[in-house]
Design a protein around this motif. Structure first.
Motif, short mmCIF file in Angstrom:
data_model
loop_
_atom_site.label_atom_id
_atom_site.label_comp_id
_atom_site.label_asym_id
_atom_site.label_seq_id
_atom_site.Cartn_x
_atom_site.Cartn_y
_atom_site.Cartn_z
N LEU A 286 0.83 -1.21 0.00
CA LEU A 286 0.00 0.00 0.00
C LEU A 286 0.86 1.25 0.00
CD1 LEU A 286 -2.71 -1.02 2.65
CD2 LEU A 286 -2.77 -1.31 0.17
N ASN A 287 2.07 1.15 -0.55
CA ASN A 287 3.01 2.25 -0.43
C ASN A 287 3.06 3.13 -1.67
OD1 ASN A 287 4.09 0.12 -1.84
ND2 ASN A 287 6.19 0.60 -1.30
N SER A 288 1.89 3.52 -2.17
CA SER A 288 1.83 4.51 -3.24
C SER A 288 1.52 5.86 -2.62
CB SER A 288 0.74 4.14 -4.25
OG SER A 288 -0.54 4.29 -3.66
N ASP A 289 1.60 6.91 -3.44
CA ASP A 289 1.35 8.24 -2.90
C ASP A 289 -0.10 8.37 -2.41
OD1 ASP A 289 0.35 8.09 -5.49
OD2 ASP A 289 0.59 10.24 -5.85
N ARG A 290 -1.04 7.67 -3.06
CA ARG A 290 -2.44 7.75 -2.63
C ARG A 290 -2.63 7.15 -1.24
NH1 ARG A 290 -6.45 6.42 -7.74
NH2 ARG A 290 -5.71 8.05 -9.13
N TYR A 291 -2.05 5.97 -1.03
CA TYR A 291 -2.19 5.33 0.27
C TYR A 291 -1.45 6.12 1.36
CZ TYR A 291 -4.45 1.36 -1.92
OH TYR A 291 -5.33 0.55 -2.61
#
Length: 921
Positions: A396-401
């Protein structure tokens, strides 16, 4: 006899030379033959009947739509396979099969294995290899590893551009993905690069190939959409509006193609324009473009996006209740169509925040619990949010998360301010801590940019805000927290340093193919090369980390380290003193402090006396509350714009500088200070003492420097060093001689490139330049480098990196400590301070003390030159321990000489006395 020996020696040398030549030709021919056979083997592999049969059978399973049967077939084949070529093909198909079933974690595993076996088999670079990288990139993107995704898309693009240039469909898609990916990652520069490549590629394709009208139209639409994405990202309003008009005209010209094939690009373009104007606080224009999304052909997905975007417009304008209404309408679409994903989570966290802001705290808490239950895919209670398991959140390590987690933590912190219930503070800290660890994986120590810096600042500020209220000073929790924040700082410079210093690293599969042809004859070299490559990749992916436990013993007892953190709304100062941390929150906002710092620097450089008032104010804001003791040695580690501030000039009292009460030095980061402090006693031992460079600038645009040759010669004489002046002070001589010295002194011009900091340079004789990017690719393990030149500590302020300057580059080249300038410095006065500084070093003073004493001596001897412009420009950075002095043997040589002179008459007398006795006997 000698003539015969020489003759046989020459004959032996000739025979040896002849043997070497013959062996070289033999191995060259064998290598050529091996490469030819290897090439033929690969050609054969491409048409291997076994692989051809396997491909045919696999296609039959795919057409049957029997996934379980396909997987059983592939896994059975995997048990039997031995050859790398066949294994590569098998893992490729397994990756595709898992991807088809949305099992991207397993897909990633098999794509990586497929690529590995391609390497082992030395298969030629092909479309299939590009496809593996492309599919791997997509799988990484879906699982949240944006940085890895971009790297693999780049590899796919590189391969297809070279071996499948005519395949405009696949190349267009991968270029679209790269442009979109880098925009989402926040890297405008790289996104622009790929946009230009896409424009050039389509221009060439249209010229050289006869495409159908529909294909040309499709590619033009894709390019136009990419242009709008990019220009909206960089906030070029005129260009976005212009490109949108072109897209609308294309829709009017070919309406039959625009519905439904290309309507998504047009609707998304309206959304991008609205988002750009919303970010610019032009809410009316934003709503104008969002309303355009409600076209007759708009499907439910874009209706949902319209509601969501309107919610954000009202949110940004502070209309919480209206924002909440639109948010709920958007969420209703997700419930109706039973879909989820990052957009749903983003809207859910927005709803939770809006409920808290409108006073519905209970509903806000429930929304947050529901959100984390969805993310974790299991029911949880609010109490469990105190101790979430990071392993459950991998992927879950995207900018959104990251934004979702930051918003959730901020909401809980506001709830804590209202409730003063410790549980809320614990949850806020826990979620911020998880966000920090997620950021570490997301960033992956690769490219850094403004978007990443903003995320990092939000996390840092949230963690420190909560920690100040949660932990006692000096507790192990503070140590862990500082380590985490320090290690999340940009490592971009470190990565580039390693990459630029790699030796014969295989950068492409084409190079690997050629090298592989000689593998049987150079197995030893190949093994060493593989080991080196593995080590370098490990260093790049896992750079050194800051360790508090190892760092503390290196800090001298009388030294205080002050590390500033600049957040979005607050500035913090962490103070390491007597083995424990104390954290201070500064009341003034970062923007207020920046304005003051800019004004202060301007007044000092302008030789104005107005600096005095602002020097007192800045002391009160940045230093006064830190509880420093007079006489201490202080190491300041400033962040961002604070790096341009010389703390020595700040004034605790009227007409009294910090210089008069403290010995001050600087460091670029805790990490760099830690690295510079290791094995200090061994630094520079066995090397020559000092070399100085004082170039001539005859016939070039750079003016002559007064007194720089005299300054260099005087200093070199003190250390019995070497001075290169005039035509000898060249870049070439620097590169060949400087590594042999422990002190390097530059008395020269520098040049700052305002557009590209890596092109900043030291100017040697005749305008010969040594660029910043060349400096940090050098191996220069000097004990100390002195940059007695203007603005050597000044450079571009890069997000997450700080000031990128010539002095910073020298640190990465290996310099243990530095002296550099933070503003233009006067020649004569600087020369006086430099002489005093080196004299103090010679006496065994620590470097920061030596510089402080030199400045105090100058101020005392020059009452008319009290203004900081004359004396404060040079600052010390890095390891400040005294330089180990080579033992002066002059005294011992003189003593030996004197004793020898005294002993000679006695020796003569004794000899004569013995002779006389012998005669008498």
């Amino acid at each position: 006899m000698l003539a015969c020996l020489f003759f046989y020696y020459m004959i032996g040398r000739l025979i040896m030379l002849f043997t070497i030549i013959r062996v070289w030709f033999l191995y060259r021919n064998i290598a050529f033959l091996a490469f030819s056979l290897f090439f033929l083997r690969n050609v054969y592999a491409e048409t291997d009947p076994e692989i051809a049969v396997f491909r045919s059978e696999t296609e039959q399973w795919k057409t049957s739509d029997d996934f379980e049967g396909l997987m059983a077939f592939l896994l059975d084949k995997l048990k039997e396979a031995r050859e790398p070529e066949f294994l590569a093909e098998l893992h490729k198909e397994l990756g595709i099969a898992y991807g088809h079933e949305d099992n991207y974690e397993n897909a990633v595993e098999h794509y990586l294995k497929a690529i590995s076996f391609y390497r082992q088999a030395r298969l030629p670079v092909s479309f299939d290899l590009g496809l593996m990288y492309n599919n791997l990139a997509y799988a990484y993107d879906v699982t949240g590893y944006s940085n890895r995704s971009l790297w693999n898309y780049e590899k796919a693009c590189e391969i297809w551009y070279n071996v499948a240039w005519d395949d405009h469909q696949h190349l267009s898609i991968v270029l679209n993905n790269l442009i979109s990916g880098y925009i989402e990652y926040g890297d405008a520069k790289t996104a622009e690069k790929y946009l230009k490549i896409f424009e050039q590629y389509l221009s060439e394709i249209f010229d050289k190939h006869k495409l159908s009208e529909h294909e040309i139209f499709k590619r033009k639409i894709a390019l136009q959409f990419d242009r709008i994405k990019y220009y909206a990202f960089v906030k070029n309003e005129d260009q976005v509006v212009s490109d949108l008009r072109v897209l609308e005209q294309m829709a009017l010209a070919k309406p039959q193609w625009f519905h439904p094939d290309f309507s998504a690009q047009l609707l998304s373009s309206y959304e991008l324009a609205g988002y750009m104007f919303k970010n610019e606080k032009q809410f009316t224009k934003a709503m104008h473009y969002y309303n355009k999304m409600l076209m007759p052909q708009t499907n439910y997905f874009y209706e949902m996006k319209y509601q969501a975007n309107m919610a954000i417009v009202f949110y940004d304008s502070g209309a919480w209740h209206s924002a909440l209404q639109y948010t709920q309408r958007s969420l209703d679409f997700f419930a109706k169509h039973k879909i989820s994903g990052s957009s749903f989570y983003t809207l859910t966290i927005l709803k939770a925040e809006l409920l808290e802001r409108t006073g519905e705290d209970g509903k806000s808490r429930q929304a947050l619990v529901n959100l984390f239950s969805e993310l974790l895919r299991r029911e949880i209670e609010e109490e469990q949010l105190r101790n979430l398991n990071f392993s459950e959140l991998r992927g879950l390590n995207s900018d959104r998360y990251l934004t979702i987690f930051i918003k959730a933590a901020q909401t809980y912190h506001r709830l804590y301010i209202k409730s003063e219930v410790p549980k809320d503070l614990d949850i806020s800290f826990s979620i911020f801590h998880l966000a920090a660890r997620m950021f570490s994986e997301y960033y992956l120590k690769g490219r850094y940019n403004q978007a990443l810096d903003t995320i990092h600042k939000q996390i840092t500020e949230g963690l420190l805000n909560a920690a100040i209220q949660k932990f006692e000073y000096g507790s192990p929790s503070w140590h862990e927290l500082i380590e985490l924040l320090e290690n999340n700082q940009s490592r971009q410079y470190w990565t580039r340093f390693v990459q630029r210093n790699e030796f014969n690293l295989q950068n492409s599969f084409a190079a690997a193919d050629h090298q592989g042809a000689l593998q049987n004859f150079q197995s030893g070299i190949s093994t060493e090369q593989t080991t080196l490559n593995t080590s370098l990749n490990a260093i790049i992916q896992n750079p050194p980390v800051f360790n508090m436990k190892a760092f503390l013993p290196l800090v001298q007892t009388e030294t205080t380290v002050v590390r500033y953190f600049i957040g979005m709304d607050y500035v913090f100062a962490a103070v390491l003193k007597a083995g424990s941390w104390h954290m201070f929150k500064i009341n003034n906002t970062p923007d207020e402090i920046k304005v003051m710092v800019d004004f202060f620097i301007k007044t000092v450089q302008g030789l104005s006396e107005d600096y005095r008032h602002i020097a007192g104010e800045l002391y009160g804001i940045l230093v006064k509350s830190l509880q420093l003791s007079e006489g201490e040695r202080i190491v300041f580690i400033p962040e961002a714009y604070l790096a341009a501030l010389n703390f020595e000039v700040l004034m605790p009292q009227d007409h009294i500088f910090m210089l008069e009460k403290y010995n001050i030095s600087y460091a670029f980061s805790l990490m760099e200070l830690f690295q510079q402090s290791i094995d200090n006693n061994k630094a520079g031992m066995g090397k020559k003492d000092l070399i100085a460079f004082a170039p001539a600038y005859d016939g070039v645009k750079y003016p002559m420097i007064k007194n720089h040759i005299e300054e260099s010669k005087k200093i070199a004489k003190l250390y019995k060093g070497k001075v290169l002046t005039g035509d000898e002070a060249t870049n070439k001589n620097f590169e060949s001689e400087a590594p042999d010295y422990r002190f390097i002194h530059f008395a020269m011009h520098t040049e700052q490139d305002v557009f590209n900091y890596e092109n900043s340079s030291l100017i040697f004789s005749s305008g010969d330049k040594l660029h910043l990017y060349e400096l940090y690719s050098m191996n220069l393990p000097a004990e100390m480098v002195v940059l007695s030149a203007c603005n050597t500590g000044v450079g571009a302020l890069e997000p997450g990196l700080g000031i990128m300057s010539l002095s910073r580059a020298l640190t990465f080249a290996g310099a243990r400590s530095l002296l550099y300038s933070v503003w233009p410095i006067p020649d004569r006065e600087t020369g006086e301070i430099m002489w005093e500084y080196y004299s103090n070093l010679k006496k065994g003073m620590d470097k920061d003390v030596a510089l402080a004493e030199a400045k105090r001596t100058f101020i005392s001897a020059n009452p008319l030159k009290q203004h900081p412009l004359y004396w404060a420009g040079m600052v010390a950075n890095g390891n400040m321990m005294a330089v180990p002095q080579d033992e002066d043997k002059t005294f011992y040589l003189l003593a030996i000489w004197a004793i020898t002179i005294l002993l000679i008459p006695g020796f003569i007398f004794l000899r004569r006395h013995r002779k006389v006795r012998a005669i008498r006997l």
